[in-house]
Design an enzyme around this catalytic site. Structure first.
Site, PDB file in Angstrom:
ATOM      1  CE  LYS A  10      -3.896  -2.293   2.277  1.00 13.58           C
ATOM      2  NZ  LYS A  10      -4.973  -2.169   3.286  1.00 13.58           N
ATOM      3  CE1 TYR A  50      -9.499  -2.162  -0.322  1.00 12.69           C
ATOM      4  CE2 TYR A  50      -9.112  -0.027  -1.341  1.00 12.69           C
ATOM      5  CZ  TYR A  50      -8.648  -1.126  -0.637  1.00 12.69           C
ATOM      6  OH  TYR A  50      -7.331  -1.178  -0.239  1.00 12.69           O
ATOM      7  CG  ASN A 113      -3.730  -2.416   6.717  1.00 11.20           C
ATOM      8  OD1 ASN A 113      -3.552  -1.981   5.573  1.00 11.20           O
ATOM      9  ND2 ASN A 113      -4.757  -3.182   7.022  1.00 11.20           N
ATOM     10  CG  HIS A 116      -5.432  -6.254  -0.051  1.00  9.11           C
ATOM     11  ND1 HIS A 116      -6.586  -6.382   0.672  1.00  9.11           N
ATOM     12  CD2 HIS A 116      -5.600  -6.998  -1.170  1.00  9.11           C
ATOM     13  CE1 HIS A 116      -7.419  -7.178   0.011  1.00  9.11           C
ATOM     14  NE2 HIS A 116      -6.845  -7.556  -1.116  1.00  9.11           N
ATOM     15  CD  GLU A 127      -9.127  -9.024  -3.532  1.00 10.16           C
ATOM     16  OE1 GLU A 127      -7.962  -9.328  -3.193  1.00 10.16           O
ATOM     17  OE2 GLU A 127     -10.033  -8.819  -2.698  1.00 10.16           O
TER      18      GLU A 127
HETATM   19  P1  CMP Z   1      -7.549  -4.622   3.597  1.00  9.44           P
HETATM   20  O1  CMP Z   1      -8.141  -5.829   4.224  1.00  9.44           O
HETATM   21  O2  CMP Z   1      -6.287  -4.706   2.896  1.00  9.44           O
HETATM   22  O3  CMP Z   1      -8.647  -3.993   2.626  1.00  9.44           O
HETATM   23  C1  CMP Z   1      -9.766  -3.317   3.158  1.00  9.44           C
HETATM   24  C2  CMP Z   1      -9.230  -2.260   4.089  1.00  9.44           C
HETATM   25  O4  CMP Z   1     -10.175  -1.458   4.725  1.00  9.44           O
HETATM   26  C3  CMP Z   1      -8.504  -2.922   5.231  1.00  9.44           C
HETATM   27  O5  CMP Z   1      -7.337  -3.514   4.746  1.00  9.44           O
HETATM   28  C4  CMP Z   1      -8.285  -1.771   6.158  1.00  9.44           C
HETATM   29  O6  CMP Z   1      -7.091  -1.066   5.850  1.00  9.44           O
HETATM   30  C5  CMP Z   1      -9.494  -0.887   5.837  1.00  9.44           C
HETATM   31  N1  CMP Z   1     -10.394  -0.857   6.966  1.00  9.44           N
HETATM   32  C6  CMP Z   1     -11.097  -1.879   7.471  1.00  9.44           C
HETATM   33  N2  CMP Z   1     -11.836  -1.451   8.518  1.00  9.44           N
HETATM   34  C7  CMP Z   1     -11.563  -0.123   8.666  1.00  9.44           C
HETATM   35  C8  CMP Z   1     -12.009   0.873   9.570  1.00  9.44           C
HETATM   36  N3  CMP Z   1     -12.894   0.589  10.529  1.00  9.44           N
HETATM   37  N4  CMP Z   1     -11.515   2.108   9.418  1.00  9.44           N
HETATM   38  C9  CMP Z   1     -10.637   2.397   8.443  1.00  9.44           C
HETATM   39  N5  CMP Z   1     -10.181   1.482   7.546  1.00  9.44           N
HETATM   40  C10 CMP Z   1     -10.632   0.245   7.680  1.00  9.44           C
END
Ligand code: CMP
Length: 149
Positions: A10, A50, A113, A116, A127
């Protein structure tokens, strides 16, 4: 079972200059990178990736973050690649991710984070199709395959 999964390093990781460290962990685990590109995620790609989060309050933030800087998209192949990658990256909320995982070692954020990875074989196929064309993925054998799997 040999599987293919989708993974994306990311914007936070690109801007922090830790792309190499993340890729090194994937290679070291014995997984095979069969497609890789640095891109800016388009609006269309973000909305497809998403789609399941479209109704969530954080959707707008999620899309703008993923488009805020380049990302590295990867197709990763290996024995149980989907679940192996999910364990390697750790829990979504990096504050709770175990030490030793990518998120556990590099982040304390839920949104920024680092990486992904697809959560199922079915989602991996969907994806991968968003970011890679048919026939674009590469075929080769890693020389250490018999030692790491
Ligand atoms: P990822 O699973 O890579 O893809 C979807 C993303 O949504 C997830 O990582 C998080 O980074 C983001 N995400 C999920 N829940 C939240 C939340 N409550 N607030 C902000 N970002 C979120």
């Amino acid at each position: 079972m040999i599987e293919r999964t989708f993974s994306m390093i990311k914007p936070d990781a690109v801007l922090r200059g830790i792309v190499g460290e993340v890729i090194a962990r994937i290679e070291r685990k014995g997984l095979k990178i069969v497609g890789m590109r640095m891109i800016r995620v388009s609006e269309d790609q973000a909305s497809r990736l998403y789609a399941v989060h479209r109704e969530k309050p954080f959707y707008g933030e999620l899309v703008s973050f993923i488009r805020s800087a380049p990302v590295v998209v990867m197709a990763i192949e290996g024995e149980s690649a989907v679940s192996v990658m999910r364990r390697l990256i750790g829990s979504t909320d990096a504050k709770e991710a175990s030490p030793g995982t990518v998120r556990g070692d590099f982040s304390c954020s839920k949104s920024m984070n680092v990486i992904h990875a697809s959560d199922s074989v079915e989602n991996a196929q969907k994806e991968l199709a968003i970011f890679f064309g048919e026939g674009e993925l590469l075929s080769y054998e890693r020389l250490d395959a018999k030692w790491v799997t």
